[in-house]
Design a protein around this motif. Structure first.
Motif, PDB file in Angstrom:
ATOM      1  N   ILE A 128       0.839  -1.206   0.000  1.00  0.00           N
ATOM      2  CA  ILE A 128       0.000   0.000   0.000  1.00  0.00           C
ATOM      3  C   ILE A 128       0.872   1.254   0.000  1.00  0.00           C
ATOM      4  N   LEU A 129       1.846   1.301   0.885  1.00  0.00           N
ATOM      5  CA  LEU A 129       2.716   2.481   0.958  1.00  0.00           C
ATOM      6  C   LEU A 129       3.544   2.636  -0.301  1.00  0.00           C
ATOM      7  N   ALA A 130       4.038   1.529  -0.852  1.00  0.00           N
ATOM      8  CA  ALA A 130       4.858   1.599  -2.066  1.00  0.00           C
ATOM      9  C   ALA A 130       4.059   2.145  -3.243  1.00  0.00           C
ATOM     10  N   VAL A 131       2.811   1.692  -3.397  1.00  0.00           N
ATOM     11  CA  VAL A 131       1.965   2.187  -4.481  1.00  0.00           C
ATOM     12  C   VAL A 131       1.687   3.679  -4.301  1.00  0.00           C
ATOM     13  N   ALA A 132       1.432   4.097  -3.069  1.00  0.00           N
ATOM     14  CA  ALA A 132       1.185   5.514  -2.785  1.00  0.00           C
ATOM     15  C   ALA A 132       2.403   6.347  -3.159  1.00  0.00           C
ATOM     16  N   ALA A 133       3.594   5.890  -2.764  1.00  0.00           N
ATOM     17  CA  ALA A 133       4.820   6.631  -3.056  1.00  0.00           C
ATOM     18  C   ALA A 133       5.127   6.626  -4.552  1.00  0.00           C
ATOM     19  N   ALA A 134       4.930   5.481  -5.200  1.00  0.00           N
ATOM     20  CA  ALA A 134       5.196   5.382  -6.634  1.00  0.00           C
ATOM     21  C   ALA A 134       4.237   6.256  -7.431  1.00  0.00           C
ATOM     22  N   GLY A 135       2.974   6.260  -7.025  1.00  0.00           N
ATOM     23  CA  GLY A 135       2.004   7.109  -7.691  1.00  0.00           C
ATOM     24  C   GLY A 135       2.350   8.579  -7.547  1.00  0.00           C
ATOM     25  N   ASN A 136       2.741   8.946  -6.341  1.00  0.00           N
ATOM     26  CA  ASN A 136       3.089  10.341  -6.065  1.00  0.00           C
ATOM     27  C   ASN A 136       4.262  10.819  -6.910  1.00  0.00           C
ATOM     28  N   SER A 137       5.268   9.956  -7.096  1.00  0.00           N
ATOM     29  CA  SER A 137       6.461  10.367  -7.840  1.00  0.00           C
ATOM     30  C   SER A 137       6.334  10.183  -9.347  1.00  0.00           C
ATOM     31  N   ASN A 138       5.244   9.522  -9.789  1.00  0.00           N
ATOM     32  CA  ASN A 138       5.079   9.271 -11.222  1.00  0.00           C
ATOM     33  C   ASN A 138       3.796   9.857 -11.796  1.00  0.00           C
ATOM     34  N   GLY A 139       3.146  10.734 -11.057  1.00  0.00           N
ATOM     35  CA  GLY A 139       2.006  11.466 -11.591  1.00  0.00           C
ATOM     36  C   GLY A 139       0.695  10.718 -11.621  1.00  0.00           C
ATOM     37  N   PHE A 140       0.530   9.705 -10.777  1.00  0.00           N
ATOM     38  CA  PHE A 140      -0.730   8.968 -10.696  1.00  0.00           C
ATOM     39  C   PHE A 140      -1.484   9.319  -9.416  1.00  0.00           C
TER      40      PHE A 140
END
Length: 303
Positions: free
Chosen positions: A66-78
């Motif tokens: 959950i945290l990884a998806v949140a961080a990845a989305g934040n840094s990749n515009g999702f």
């Protein structure tokens, strides 16, 4: 996502001919850590190909995924949405280190009952998601799918061909599947499940064709999320000796198991063993909070 290759760190063992190393996948990223980095890499590429602007996934209260998806989305515009198991958590986000960090990265939560959560793979559940959230890119719980396995096939490099054994923790089976696929036939891949049960073998067989692997099921410490004082003492002693933090849910149990097997002469003399550190260190804060409430020994960590 930017990529910085993680290195193999030697673990010195006194009075042993075993050559033991640990691959520091936990150093890839502070939040998109270890196997989560690998699993999300090609899913993010696919989401962009499909012109999706929102990632939706599933997990529990302390989920690394959950945290990884949140961080990845934040840094990749999702935009990101987390379907969280346990509707009682709706008013407890600020008390939960994992969910609070995910929220800080912009993730929106949908808290559902445990009964409803168990139906997340059903067509009815997926239709309700589509009706409520629109055309989202869905990533399964734990992140395991074909694209995740493809990412995990990049964990081993040509420099790792010298090892006789590759050892890793097993959650949903995606990481070990990728490792098996990119391993050499001369290597033995050992998986250490964090859950009880043998169902993982069938899950792994969906993604692999090789037979050079085995699950070592004696080190789950009574199941997912369960720990013991013996395990915590081992994690703390390992950190003090090698300055390498371990999480108690996945990698800590695997490393404990490897050391125990070495002591029991499971490995032949002069064997070369590579352990995969799959990250998960963000969960230490939540576990320590639980242990403190129970007046139990806490985990030493640099987190």
């Amino acid at each position: 996502m930017d990529f910085s290759e993680s290195g193999n760190q030697k673990i010195n063992i006194e009075n042993s001919t075993i050559a033991l190393y640990i691959k520091r996948e936990d150093l890839l990223h502070p939040y998109i850590s270890g196997n989560k980095f690998r699993k999300l890499k090609y899913n993010l590429v696919q989401a962009k190909k499909e012109n999706k602007n929102t990632l939706l996934t599933f997990g529990g209260a302390f989920s690394n995924h959950i945290l990884a998806v949140a961080a990845a989305g934040n840094s990749n515009g999702f935009k990101t949405i987390g379907i969280i198991r346990g509707e009682e958590l709706v008013d407890k986000v600020n008390d939960n280190p994992t969910l609070k960090r995910a929220q800080d990265f912009g993730m929106d939560f949908e808290f559902v009952t445990r009964e409803s959560y168990r139906e997340k793979e059903s067509l009815n559940f997926k239709e309700r998601i589509k009706q409520k959230f629109g055309d989202v890119y869905i990533i399964p719980e734990g992140g395991t799918n074909n694209l995740a396995v493809k990412g995990c096939e990049e964990i081993l490099t040509s420099k790792d061909e010298k090892f006789d054994y590759i050892c890793c923790a097993v959650g949903t089976g995606g990481t070990i599947s990728g490792i098996i696929n990119c391993s050499k036939s001369s290597q033995q891949v050992l998986g250490f499940p964090s859950l009880k049960g043998d169902f993982l073998r069938e899950d792994i067989r969906r993604f692999v064709t090789k037979s050079n692997w085995e699950l070592i099921t004696a080190y789950h410490f009574e199941g997912y999320g369960k720990v013991s004082e013996e395990l915590i003492k081992f994690i703390n002693e390992f950190y003090q000796k090698y300055t390498i933090p371990l999480d108690p849910i996945y990698t800590g149990k695997m490393v404990f198991g490897v050391f125990d097997l070495i002591n029991k002469n499971y490995f032949a003399d002069n064997s070369k063993i590579l352990m995969i550190h799959t990250g998960g260190l963000q969960g230490v804060a939540g576990m320590n909070k639980f242990l403190k409430q129970k007046n139990q020994l806490e985990i030493n960590s640099n987190d």
